[in-house]
Design an enzyme around this catalytic site. Structure first.
Site, mmCIF file in Angstrom:
data_model
loop_
_atom_site.group_PDB
_atom_site.id
_atom_site.type_symbol
_atom_site.label_atom_id
_atom_site.label_comp_id
_atom_site.label_asym_id
_atom_site.label_seq_id
_atom_site.Cartn_x
_atom_site.Cartn_y
_atom_site.Cartn_z
ATOM 1 N N LYS A 149 43.267 4.585 -27.585
ATOM 2 C CA LYS A 149 44.224 3.479 -27.457
ATOM 3 C C LYS A 149 43.498 2.183 -27.100
ATOM 4 C CE LYS A 149 45.646 3.135 -22.650
ATOM 5 N NZ LYS A 149 46.661 2.797 -21.696
ATOM 6 N N LYS A 202 42.786 -2.247 -21.755
ATOM 7 C CA LYS A 202 42.125 -3.254 -20.934
ATOM 8 C C LYS A 202 40.837 -2.714 -20.350
ATOM 9 C CE LYS A 202 46.143 -4.769 -18.913
ATOM 10 N NZ LYS A 202 47.018 -4.780 -17.744
ATOM 11 N N LYS A 232 41.457 8.084 -14.833
ATOM 12 C CA LYS A 232 40.950 6.925 -14.087
ATOM 13 C C LYS A 232 40.124 7.325 -12.875
ATOM 14 C CE LYS A 232 43.974 3.431 -15.871
ATOM 15 N NZ LYS A 232 44.839 2.287 -15.704
HETATM 16 N N1 AQP Z 1 47.282 0.527 -26.884
HETATM 17 C C1 AQP Z 1 48.555 0.446 -26.547
HETATM 18 N N2 AQP Z 1 49.515 0.659 -27.470
HETATM 19 C C2 AQP Z 1 50.828 0.577 -27.132
HETATM 20 N N3 AQP Z 1 51.262 0.263 -25.891
HETATM 21 C C3 AQP Z 1 50.337 0.034 -24.940
HETATM 22 N N4 AQP Z 1 50.422 -0.310 -23.621
HETATM 23 C C4 AQP Z 1 49.175 -0.417 -23.117
HETATM 24 N N5 AQP Z 1 48.263 -0.173 -24.070
HETATM 25 C C5 AQP Z 1 48.943 0.118 -25.217
HETATM 26 C C6 AQP Z 1 51.673 -0.526 -22.902
HETATM 27 O O1 AQP Z 1 51.576 -1.776 -22.268
HETATM 28 C C7 AQP Z 1 52.414 -1.761 -21.115
HETATM 29 C C8 AQP Z 1 51.696 -2.403 -19.962
HETATM 30 O O2 AQP Z 1 50.947 -1.443 -19.314
HETATM 31 P P1 AQP Z 1 50.148 -1.641 -18.011
HETATM 32 O O3 AQP Z 1 50.479 -2.806 -17.241
HETATM 33 O O4 AQP Z 1 50.110 -0.314 -17.363
HETATM 34 O O5 AQP Z 1 48.851 -1.979 -18.686
HETATM 35 P P2 AQP Z 1 47.672 -1.182 -18.576
HETATM 36 O O6 AQP Z 1 47.981 0.287 -18.575
HETATM 37 O O7 AQP Z 1 46.912 -1.762 -17.453
HETATM 38 O O8 AQP Z 1 47.074 -1.614 -19.930
HETATM 39 P P3 AQP Z 1 46.075 -0.792 -20.577
HETATM 40 O O9 AQP Z 1 45.330 -1.559 -21.562
HETATM 41 O O10 AQP Z 1 46.751 0.485 -20.990
HETATM 42 O O11 AQP Z 1 45.114 -0.618 -19.345
HETATM 43 P P4 AQP Z 1 44.349 0.640 -18.920
HETATM 44 O O12 AQP Z 1 43.931 1.355 -20.156
HETATM 45 O O13 AQP Z 1 43.262 0.003 -18.160
HETATM 46 O O14 AQP Z 1 45.287 1.402 -18.067
HETATM 47 C C9 AQP Z 1 52.811 -0.308 -20.885
HETATM 48 O O15 AQP Z 1 54.148 -0.138 -21.287
HETATM 49 C C10 AQP Z 1 51.892 0.451 -21.787
HETATM 50 O O16 AQP Z 1 52.492 1.630 -22.280
#
Ligand code: AQP
Length: 332
Positions: A195, A198, A112
């Site tokens: 994966k 978001k 990030k």
């Molecule tokens: N692709 C995924 N497959 C399985 N589990 C996932 N999680 C996120 N993406 C996947 C799980 O969702 C939960 C919430 O996580 P968070 O609030 O940390 O969400 P996040 O990380 O903002 O969501 P993203 O999409 O993963 O955002 P980015 O990539 O922007 O950081 C967690 O338990 C996570 O494991």
């Protein structure tokens, strides 16, 4: 009953299918067997820049979605992280027992911060996993239901818990990750080796729980599939089809083997057409329920305030013990 804690960030207008299948679905199931604490982690949501009005709105939308998927505030403790001050208070203590090098090894921070430019990344983003450790340890959680991407952070939490216990006396339960292998990593529909995310997925790569069901169906129909024609489950050589089978199986309860058999001799188009319908029908009622909860924000806020009170009963006791162990004076 054993205890679980998990959190989700209010950083988007909707949760996506990866969040749901990787984590949130398990949150719902664990309510039957565990003393469950679930929080919308708004402190984490300000680590990479945010807009206050949007954050407030997304925090409510996140809570409403959790209620809509089946988190029951009578059976579990549902709250917003910033309403429980002990999270930030314990995070400071944990920051002081975390090595700089140790924190620097967190791959999520590396990814990030590289995206933002290392100079611009906040110190909050750097210590994000330490705050996450505090979130978990405050509740003495035995297990933490998350997706695979959180495994490294959980490992750090365990290390910090053990270190604190060794240095200051047994204080924390050392938590175990609760990662359901089959759905631990839902992948991007357009880039099936990455994966579903978001921040990193293109709009066509992810399905949002709150998006137009017809649009979601279209995205499934235009998902990237693999070379060949046969519908088989092999994440290594056929990541696209395998991801679709994983989603299909998780949403319907049919086993992957059963699906592979049912689609023998059929093409990718048939699989996608059917799954498109499954997904659209799955998200439709979630949207209706979410809308209902959002119609009365005052009621929603009240429900969250009750959750925060319940959470504080546990978190304040842990923090008091921590403060005592590290030698802070108790208030006279
Ligand atoms: N692709 C995924 N497959 C399985 N589990 C996932 N999680 C996120 N993406 C996947 C799980 O969702 C939960 C919430 O996580 P968070 O609030 O940390 O969400 P996040 O990380 O903002 O969501 P993203 O999409 O993963 O955002 P980015 O990539 O922007 O950081 C967690 O338990 C996570 O494991």
């Amino acid at each position: 009953r054993p205890r679980v804690l998990s959190g989700i960030q209010p950083t988007a207008d909707s949760f996506h299918l990866g969040n749901y299948l990787g984590a949130l679905r398990n949150w719902v199931g664990l309510q039957d067997t565990h003393d469950a604490f679930y929080c919308v982690v708004d402190l984490h949501a300000i680590t990479a820049g945010h807009e206050p009005k949007l954050l407030r709105q997304r925090t409510r939308v996140s809570a409403a979605q959790l209620l809509a998927i089946g988190i029951d505030p009578d059976r579990s403790t549902l709250f917003v992280q910033s309403q429980v001050p002990e999270h930030a208070q314990l995070a400071w203590v944990m920051n002081c027992i975390t090595g700089f090098g140790e924190a620097s090894r967190m791959t999520q921070f590396k990814d990030k911060s590289a995206k933002q430019g290392a100079e611009r990344a906040s110190v909050g983003l750097f210590t994000y996993p330490v705050l996450q450790a505090a979130d978990i340890l405050l509740y003495q959680a035995d297990a933490v239901p998350v997706g695979e991407d959180q495994r490294q952070h959980l490992e750090l939490t365990r290390d910090l818990a053990q270190r604190f216990n060794t240095n200051f006396g047994k204080t924390f339960v050392v938590p175990e990750p609760y990662i359901v292998r089959d759905t631990a990593k839902i992948t991007d529909l357009q880039e099936p080796t990455a994966k579903m995310s978001k921040s990193a997925s293109s709009p066509n790569g992810l399905i949002e729980l709150l998006e137009d069901p017809a649009r979601a169906a279209k995205k499934i129909k235009s998902a990237v599939t693999d070379t060949g024609r046969e519908i088989v489950f092999d994440p290594e050589t056929k990541p696209g089809v395998s991801n679709l089978l994983t989603i299909y199986s998780a949403l319907t309860g049919r086993s992957i083997d059963d699906l592979v058999l049912a689609y023998a001799g059929k093409g990718y188009g048939d699989l996608k057409k059917d799954l498109a319908e499954v997904v659209a029908e799955f998200i439709r009622p979630i949207q209706e329920r979410t809308k209902t909860y959002l119609e009365d924000p005052a009621q929603l806020d009240k429900l969250l305030a009750v959750g925060a009170e319940k959470a504080r009963a546990v978190s304040s006791a842990t923090l008091r013990r921590v403060y005592d162990r590290i030698g802070f004076l108790a208030p006279a």
